[in-house]
Scaffold this active site. Structure first.
Site, PDB file in Angstrom:
ATOM      1  N   HIS A   1      -2.954   2.918  -5.872  1.00  0.00           N
ATOM      2  CA  HIS A   1      -3.432   1.562  -5.588  1.00  0.00           C
ATOM      3  C   HIS A   1      -3.471   0.707  -6.853  1.00  0.00           C
ATOM      4  O   HIS A   1      -3.527  -0.523  -6.766  1.00  0.00           O
ATOM      5  CB  HIS A   1      -4.813   1.630  -4.945  1.00  0.00           C
ATOM      6  CG  HIS A   1      -4.976   0.705  -3.773  1.00  0.00           C
ATOM      7  ND1 HIS A   1      -4.192   0.783  -2.634  1.00  0.00           N
ATOM      8  CD2 HIS A   1      -5.817  -0.339  -3.569  1.00  0.00           C
ATOM      9  CE1 HIS A   1      -4.551  -0.159  -1.782  1.00  0.00           C
ATOM     10  NE2 HIS A   1      -5.533  -0.863  -2.326  1.00  0.00           N
ATOM     11  N   HIS A  49      -3.513  -9.448   3.168  1.00  0.00           N
ATOM     12  CA  HIS A  49      -4.955  -9.648   3.342  1.00  0.00           C
ATOM     13  C   HIS A  49      -5.203 -10.635   4.483  1.00  0.00           C
ATOM     14  O   HIS A  49      -4.582 -11.694   4.533  1.00  0.00           O
ATOM     15  CB  HIS A  49      -5.591 -10.209   2.071  1.00  0.00           C
ATOM     16  CG  HIS A  49      -5.675  -9.227   0.947  1.00  0.00           C
ATOM     17  ND1 HIS A  49      -5.871  -9.586  -0.366  1.00  0.00           N
ATOM     18  CD2 HIS A  49      -5.603  -7.869   0.946  1.00  0.00           C
ATOM     19  CE1 HIS A  49      -5.918  -8.510  -1.126  1.00  0.00           C
ATOM     20  NE2 HIS A  49      -5.757  -7.460  -0.355  1.00  0.00           N
ATOM     21  N   TYR A  88      -8.624 -11.336  -7.674  1.00  0.00           N
ATOM     22  CA  TYR A  88      -7.595 -11.339  -8.709  1.00  0.00           C
ATOM     23  C   TYR A  88      -7.651 -12.618  -9.544  1.00  0.00           C
ATOM     24  O   TYR A  88      -7.289 -12.608 -10.718  1.00  0.00           O
ATOM     25  CB  TYR A  88      -6.210 -11.149  -8.080  1.00  0.00           C
ATOM     26  CG  TYR A  88      -6.113  -9.849  -7.329  1.00  0.00           C
ATOM     27  CD1 TYR A  88      -6.140  -8.632  -8.000  1.00  0.00           C
ATOM     28  CD2 TYR A  88      -6.041  -9.823  -5.936  1.00  0.00           C
ATOM     29  CE1 TYR A  88      -6.078  -7.431  -7.312  1.00  0.00           C
ATOM     30  CE2 TYR A  88      -5.978  -8.623  -5.236  1.00  0.00           C
ATOM     31  CZ  TYR A  88      -5.999  -7.434  -5.927  1.00  0.00           C
ATOM     32  OH  TYR A  88      -5.957  -6.236  -5.246  1.00  0.00           O
ATOM     33  N   ARG A 115      -0.685  -1.709  -6.998  1.00  0.00           N
ATOM     34  CA  ARG A 115      -0.903  -2.829  -6.062  1.00  0.00           C
ATOM     35  C   ARG A 115      -1.827  -3.865  -6.702  1.00  0.00           C
ATOM     36  O   ARG A 115      -1.551  -5.066  -6.658  1.00  0.00           O
ATOM     37  CB  ARG A 115      -1.503  -2.292  -4.763  1.00  0.00           C
ATOM     38  CG  ARG A 115      -1.890  -3.365  -3.732  1.00  0.00           C
ATOM     39  CD  ARG A 115      -2.306  -2.679  -2.433  1.00  0.00           C
ATOM     40  NE  ARG A 115      -3.035  -3.537  -1.513  1.00  0.00           N
ATOM     41  CZ  ARG A 115      -2.454  -4.352  -0.632  1.00  0.00           C
ATOM     42  NH1 ARG A 115      -1.134  -4.443  -0.577  1.00  0.00           N
ATOM     43  NH2 ARG A 115      -3.188  -5.084   0.204  1.00  0.00           N
ATOM     44  N   ARG A 127       0.858  -1.178   0.000  1.00  0.00           N
ATOM     45  CA  ARG A 127       0.000   0.000   0.000  1.00  0.00           C
ATOM     46  C   ARG A 127       0.900   1.236   0.000  1.00  0.00           C
ATOM     47  O   ARG A 127       2.048   1.183   0.441  1.00  0.00           O
ATOM     48  CB  ARG A 127      -0.901   0.020   1.233  1.00  0.00           C
ATOM     49  CG  ARG A 127      -1.803  -1.199   1.363  1.00  0.00           C
ATOM     50  CD  ARG A 127      -2.557  -1.189   2.685  1.00  0.00           C
ATOM     51  NE  ARG A 127      -3.400  -2.365   2.850  1.00  0.00           N
ATOM     52  CZ  ARG A 127      -2.997  -3.512   3.402  1.00  0.00           C
ATOM     53  NH1 ARG A 127      -1.743  -3.631   3.852  1.00  0.00           N
ATOM     54  NH2 ARG A 127      -3.816  -4.537   3.505  1.00  0.00           N
TER      55      ARG A 127
END
Length: 294
Positions: free
Chosen positions: A240, A266, A275, A243, A146
């Site tokens: 972001h 996560h 994803y 990322r 991040r």
């Protein structure tokens, strides 16, 4: 109500160890609510009712605020009034039954591998600033950190010899490996640019602005927008985006979800699952274009 907000903010900082962005959002949301209630003649915390809060939600919706913004305001109200009720300042919690609107989850914006490479090639590596920008972009894309984590990286968190960085979020720390491109870019920045940007100052943070102060989120957001324009990338890029692109490209190239989950930090693998879905969407698109009976 306004005079009770600072105590709640202090509770978030000292007890809950909430992030600066969370604290800022709660404070902003609650001040707006306070103004609304005062205009309706409700000034004391114990006079706030569920009807008042539902009226405020309707007001936000009429003003055209998005469902995600309304949901965030409801989360702020729930946390605040739960705290006030727990402190014994209210007979009941007026926010206990508030219902958040349904927020449709959008697929994250990702760059193609070609677009990512193009973006990372934009900084002018003949200048200290360009070397810093190149290092930041390469490290972000190589690790999926991040932005707040990236700008918080300290020199001691980085191990160039073994190619990993220790990344810290609000709850824990994780070790993320990175490859040769990021290693080369960060090494060159440290050798040829960092001292110039520090201007004789000392800093524990790896990345600084041109005045030697720690890099800010806003500063990095501006530079990534500038490089996107320079690269003629039409996608709406935010910090972001790299990322998301990092994770999507790993999954598309065969990385297992558990490893990607750990690198992203996560807590729930279902968050990482998106994803995989993006990868499947890409496969379907390729099939439709390439198969003779697609």
């Amino acid at each position: 109500m306004e005079n009770t907000i600072p105590e709640f903010i202090n509770y978030l900082m000292k007890v809950k160890n909430a992030s600066a962005s969370t604290i800022m959002s709660y404070q902003r949301d609650l001040k707006k609510l306070s103004v609304f209630l005062e205009e309706k003649g409700v000034e004391r915390i114990q006079d706030v009712t569920a009807t008042n809060l539902n009226s405020y939600i309707l007001y936000l919706e009429r003003e055209g605020f998005s469902a995600s913004t309304v949901s965030r305001n409801i989360a702020s109200m729930r946390a605040f009034f739960r705290f006030e009720y727990g402190q014994g300042r209210m007979q009941e919690d007026p926010a206990a039954d508030l219902k958040a609107p349904h927020v449709e989850k959008k697929s994250p914006e990702i760059l193609s591998a070609e677009e990512a490479a193009l973006l990372l090639d934009q900084p002018d590596c003949h200048t200290p600033k360009g070397l810093r920008d190149k290092a930041m972009l390469e490290l972000l894309y190589a690790t999926g950190m991040r932005v707040t984590e990236l700008i918080s990286v300290k020199e001691d968190d980085l191990n160039l010899d073994f190619g990993y960085v220790v990344c810290r979020d609000e709850e824990k720390e994780r070790v993320i490996p990175f490859g040769n491109a990021a290693k080369e870019a960060v090494g060159k920045y440290k050798t040829d640019a960092r001292k110039f940007l520090l201007k004789g100052q000392e800093s524990e943070y790896l990345f600084t602005n041109c005045s030697g102060s720690p890099m800010s989120r806003q500063g990095f957001w501006k530079l990534i927008k500038q490089y996107a324009v320079k690269a003629h990338i039409t996608a709406d890029i935010t910090p972001h985006t790299l990322r998301h692109s990092f994770a999507a490209h790993l999954v598309q190239n065969g990385a297992d979800l558990k490893s990607v989950q750990e690198m992203l930090g996560h807590s729930d693998i279902s968050t990482t699952q998106v994803y995989m879905n993006l990868g499947f969407s890409k496969i379907k698109s390729v099939y439709a274009k390439a198969h003779p009976r697609g």
